[in-house]
Design a protein around this motif. Sequence first.
Motif, short mmCIF file in Angstrom:
data_model
loop_
_atom_site.label_atom_id
_atom_site.label_comp_id
_atom_site.label_asym_id
_atom_site.label_seq_id
_atom_site.Cartn_x
_atom_site.Cartn_y
_atom_site.Cartn_z
N UNK A 174 0.81 -1.22 0.00
CA UNK A 174 0.00 0.00 0.00
C UNK A 174 0.84 1.26 0.00
N UNK A 175 1.92 1.26 0.80
CA UNK A 175 2.79 2.43 0.87
C UNK A 175 3.57 2.64 -0.42
N UNK A 176 3.78 1.56 -1.19
CA UNK A 176 4.53 1.68 -2.44
C UNK A 176 3.88 2.65 -3.41
N UNK A 177 2.58 2.79 -3.31
CA UNK A 177 1.87 3.70 -4.20
C UNK A 177 2.25 5.14 -3.93
N UNK A 178 2.71 5.42 -2.72
CA UNK A 178 3.02 6.80 -2.34
C UNK A 178 4.53 7.07 -2.26
N UNK A 179 5.30 6.10 -1.75
CA UNK A 179 6.72 6.36 -1.53
C UNK A 179 7.62 5.37 -2.26
N UNK A 180 7.08 4.59 -3.17
CA UNK A 180 7.83 3.64 -3.98
C UNK A 180 8.76 2.77 -3.13
N UNK A 181 10.04 2.72 -3.47
CA UNK A 181 10.95 1.76 -2.84
C UNK A 181 11.13 1.98 -1.34
N UNK A 182 10.89 3.20 -0.85
CA UNK A 182 11.06 3.47 0.58
C UNK A 182 10.08 2.68 1.43
N UNK A 183 9.01 2.22 0.81
CA UNK A 183 8.00 1.47 1.57
C UNK A 183 8.57 0.17 2.13
N UNK A 184 9.60 -0.37 1.48
CA UNK A 184 10.18 -1.64 1.92
C UNK A 184 10.88 -1.53 3.27
N UNK A 185 11.15 -0.32 3.71
CA UNK A 185 11.81 -0.14 5.00
C UNK A 185 10.95 -0.60 6.16
N UNK A 186 9.65 -0.80 5.92
CA UNK A 186 8.78 -1.28 7.00
C UNK A 186 9.20 -2.66 7.48
N UNK A 187 9.91 -3.42 6.63
CA UNK A 187 10.33 -4.77 7.02
C UNK A 187 11.38 -4.74 8.13
N UNK A 188 12.05 -3.61 8.28
CA UNK A 188 13.02 -3.49 9.37
C UNK A 188 12.34 -3.59 10.72
N UNK A 189 11.06 -3.28 10.72
CA UNK A 189 10.29 -3.32 11.98
C UNK A 189 9.69 -4.69 12.24
#
Length: 212
Positions: free
Chosen positions: A179-194
Amino acid sequence: MSKNFDSINLWMTTSRIETLVDGIFAIAMTLLVLSIGVPDISTSLSESAFQQQLWVLWPKLMCYALSFWILAGFWRNNHQQFYFIKRSDPTLITINIFWLLCIALMPFSTEIIAEYGGTYFTANIIFQLNLFFAGFIYILNWQYAVRKGLVDENIDEKTLKLMNVSNLSLPALSLLALGLSYYVLAWSSLVYLAHPIFKKIIEKRYERTLNS
């Protein structure tokens, strides 16, 4: 004790699955480094220009480290899961083969997002769906093992339910990242750090629910 073909086909050990899992993870985690690549740099560049060319690689380095972190988490969780899974059967083996298919695809999806994740939404979809299906099949593996009585008979009901809940963490993060990829593209993948924190929060909240 005599063994016939039917009993061998119905009940199998988990050792071969665990060996295959370790091998696929070792290969996939090693191949991830190829997603970085070495830039084609002219030898006529100055030292500062050379450093600038290397600095361009940082998004790929970040994607490499992130994917390595995610695969390490999958491997750790699989080790935890098979601590309780004591037996196997042909269906469980098939489920694990499909799960490993998703794991082996990680170097490809990582290279896609490293190269095009900051520009194309589709590149992010490929990466996030790769992880979502890996997480979904991981849940399916546990649910099947429990339903078919392939887990340790001494496992208590609380542990079973806690495992069911904690297994939801990665697929949930995959959908969030998608869902976040639609707004911030590749930065959305940083959620996996959590993921470890997110998983721990889910487990703590569930434990409080059980104890209340």
